[in-house]
Structure formats: C-alpha cells, structure tokens
Enzyme design. Sequence first.
Site, PDB file in Angstrom:
ATOM      1  N   ARG A  31       0.843  -1.212   0.000  1.00  0.00           N
ATOM      2  CA  ARG A  31       0.000   0.000   0.000  1.00  0.00           C
ATOM      3  C   ARG A  31       0.873   1.254   0.000  1.00  0.00           C
ATOM      4  O   ARG A  31       0.617   2.209  -0.722  1.00  0.00           O
ATOM      5  CB  ARG A  31      -0.911   0.034   1.237  1.00  0.00           C
ATOM      6  CG  ARG A  31      -1.866  -1.119   1.358  1.00  0.00           C
ATOM      7  CD  ARG A  31      -3.226  -0.836   0.698  1.00  0.00           C
ATOM      8  NE  ARG A  31      -3.802  -2.086   0.203  1.00  0.00           N
ATOM      9  CZ  ARG A  31      -4.495  -2.959   0.920  1.00  0.00           C
ATOM     10  NH1 ARG A  31      -4.781  -2.677   2.169  1.00  0.00           N
ATOM     11  NH2 ARG A  31      -4.953  -4.064   0.386  1.00  0.00           N
ATOM     12  N   GLU A 175     -14.817 -13.764   9.287  1.00  0.00           N
ATOM     13  CA  GLU A 175     -14.785 -13.143   7.953  1.00  0.00           C
ATOM     14  C   GLU A 175     -14.563 -14.197   6.873  1.00  0.00           C
ATOM     15  O   GLU A 175     -13.421 -14.516   6.549  1.00  0.00           O
ATOM     16  CB  GLU A 175     -13.674 -12.079   7.885  1.00  0.00           C
ATOM     17  CG  GLU A 175     -13.627 -11.385   6.534  1.00  0.00           C
ATOM     18  CD  GLU A 175     -12.521 -10.336   6.421  1.00  0.00           C
ATOM     19  OE1 GLU A 175     -11.700 -10.214   7.347  1.00  0.00           O
ATOM     20  OE2 GLU A 175     -12.485  -9.649   5.395  1.00  0.00           O
ATOM     21  N   LYS A 217     -18.415 -10.706   9.231  1.00  0.00           N
ATOM     22  CA  LYS A 217     -17.838  -9.739   8.270  1.00  0.00           C
ATOM     23  C   LYS A 217     -17.846 -10.362   6.882  1.00  0.00           C
ATOM     24  O   LYS A 217     -16.915 -11.059   6.495  1.00  0.00           O
ATOM     25  CB  LYS A 217     -16.408  -9.380   8.703  1.00  0.00           C
ATOM     26  CG  LYS A 217     -15.672  -8.462   7.738  1.00  0.00           C
ATOM     27  CD  LYS A 217     -14.476  -7.792   8.393  1.00  0.00           C
ATOM     28  CE  LYS A 217     -13.667  -7.023   7.380  1.00  0.00           C
ATOM     29  NZ  LYS A 217     -12.720  -6.092   7.984  1.00  0.00           N
ATOM     30  N   GLY A 260     -13.501  -4.911   0.154  1.00  0.00           N
ATOM     31  CA  GLY A 260     -13.099  -5.910  -0.841  1.00  0.00           C
ATOM     32  C   GLY A 260     -12.504  -5.411  -2.146  1.00  0.00           C
ATOM     33  O   GLY A 260     -12.428  -6.169  -3.102  1.00  0.00           O
TER      34      GLY A 260
HETATM   35  P1  13P Z   1     -11.039  -4.099   2.774  1.00  0.00           P
HETATM   36  O1  13P Z   1     -12.176  -3.267   3.265  1.00  0.00           O
HETATM   37  O2  13P Z   1      -9.917  -3.289   2.171  1.00  0.00           O
HETATM   38  O3  13P Z   1     -11.479  -5.246   1.909  1.00  0.00           O
HETATM   39  O4  13P Z   1     -10.367  -4.750   4.055  1.00  0.00           O
HETATM   40  C1  13P Z   1     -11.174  -5.266   5.021  1.00  0.00           C
HETATM   41  C2  13P Z   1     -10.475  -6.361   5.716  1.00  0.00           C
HETATM   42  O5  13P Z   1     -10.264  -6.297   6.890  1.00  0.00           O
HETATM   43  C3  13P Z   1     -10.061  -7.544   4.934  1.00  0.00           C
HETATM   44  O6  13P Z   1      -9.722  -8.584   5.813  1.00  0.00           O
END
Ligand code: 13P
Length: 336
Positions: A31, A175, A217, A260
């Site tokens: 990043r 998640e 999530k 995402g």
């Molecule tokens: P993003 O919102 O950038 O997809 O990241 C969320 C996240 O915690 C992925 O594990």
Amino acid sequence: MSKLNKIALKILSNGKGILAADESTGTMTKRLKSVNVLSTTENRLLFRKTLFSSEGMKNCIGGVILYDETIKQTASLNKTIPELISSFGAVPGIKVDTGAKILAGSSEEKITEGLDGLRERLKEYYKLGARFTKWRSVFNISNKYPSKLSIHSNIHALARYAKLVQECEMVPIVEPEVLMNGNHSAQDCFDKTSEVIKKCFEELILHNIDLTGVILKPNMILAGTESDKKISSEEIAKLTLKCLKESVPTDIPGVAFLSGGQTEIKATENLNLINKHNDTNFIVTYSYGRALQQSALKFWSKDIKDIKGTQKIFNHRANMCTLAAQGKWSAKLEDK
Ligand code: 13P
C-alpha cells in the site's frame, strides 16, 4: 445480555463501524509503495497514529482492528496504541490469523493459518487491551471453486478460532470473504456466498459458540470484477439482504461488511442502500480497510507531516460511512 454481546454492541451501535487497519507488514508495504512512501516501522506507525487520533474516531469508529506490530506500539510517551483508541471510546481489536497459504492438494485455493499457539497469543492480546479479534478466510469463485475441500477446511478453522476467542472473553469477527475477482455473475456470488455463510454458521453452532457475541464480516453480493453483467447498487442491496436473511441466524448482533476492493464511493453507496432497505434485525455497518483509508493515504503520501490535512480527509470518509450505516448518505454530501 452477555459480556460479549455488550462488547459487540458497543462496537456496532449508533451508526458506528470498524476501521480495519490490520494490514500485515507485507500488505502495508504494498500500500505504501503504491503511493511512493518507504515502508518503515516509523512510517507505518505515523500513518496509523494519524488516523487513530482523528476527530472522526469519536462519532464514527466503534472498533479498530490492529496488526500484531501496531498493538505493541506506543502512541506517545504515556499512551499505548490500544489506550489511544480506547480514549476515543472505540474498542481495540486484533487480527489473529497468520495469513492464507496454498491449501495442500490444491494449486490455487487457500487455507488460512494461525491456530497453533493461538490460545497463548490471545491471552497476550487481551492483556494489551484487545477485546475483539478478526480471522479472514478467503474463497475464489470460478466454475470449480470454491471446492468442498476449501469450504470444509477453512470453515472448520474459523469455528475453532471463534471458540478459542470466546474462551478468552473477546468477540470474534468471522470473515469468510468470497472474492470479487473473476467474471462470475452476481447470482454466482449470491450462491457461493450463501453456501459459505450457511456452512460457517453450521460449524459455529457445532462448536457451541455464543452467537450473540459474534460479528459476521461478509462480502456484499457483487458481479465479478471482469464480468460484463454488472448490476445496479439497488440490486446489490437487495441480493445482499436476501443472502443475509436466508443464511445468517437471527441471534447475531450485527454484520460489518468488508469493502473488498470497491471504490470508497461504491462501498459507501452500497452500504447506504443496504441500510435503506434493511428488513433484518441485524445492525448492518462497515468494517472497511481500503474504503476508509485510500484517499487519506494518498493525501498523506504527498506530505507525511500534514497530520491535520490527512485527518480531515479521513474524518470525511468516516462520516460518510457512518451516514451510510444509517441509510442517511447521499452523493451530494460527498462534495461538501
Ligand atoms: P477491505 O475493506 O480493504 O477489503 O479490508 C477489510 C479487511 O479487513 C479484509 O480482511
């Protein structure tokens, strides 16, 4: 109300959402590289500390997910990073998986690792101030994926993780991310996401997990990034709510979407419509990484000493997401 349910509600209530600042050092390096900033320990801390001490933390952010490096750092002479986050009324959290590796027996699918020694690490994170955790499983969509093997292995690990976390008196974020990459249709995304989420809750129930102390999530229901059959935000909202209603037990307190790879505006617009039409009994909010940080990171990279300017950009994004978490966002507000 259980202790875990109380923590979950503190994180998710009143339009608040989660700042996912738990990029591993490898991901954070990518990043920072993309905006030409050197990925040093100091720079990673400076950017994150800038966000964690923003005004937007107070009214918008209920929880921050940290990475192992950050939870152990200090914000100033007399404050650790978790103390800084708590001072704004937000709950410190920690990513505890150790990443997704190639699943044995497969050439493309992945298994998320991190169960070995997890109980001991959880105890340490609790002492450092964490009260919730995150574990991300990842699934590709194609005509043969996700395979039964990948769903079975990943969901089993997710449930074992969640049980250990609750044993240590923290709230697990589960998640199961079905990726956007590919040329699949929104219907494919709906089918695969529903299958994965249903299996996930079957396994959580088998492990006797207190669902009132779990945050889900998930991904939103979208057509693949390469698909030529994109659907409207209204359709995304409707399909996403249908998936939640059919696949998620009503006992959980809330759902916090990942972004995402959607743009900041798309992730905000879609969340807003999901909340406008929300006919579930879940709190529906955000747990965004890129969709909360992207424009702040870009601005910061031009002058890493411009803390106030960077915070202004972050505050705006957090405010927009919090409005969307209440179904009160509109595109006009983006220009103000
Ligand atoms: P993003 O919102 O950038 O997809 O990241 C969320 C996240 O915690 C992925 O594990």
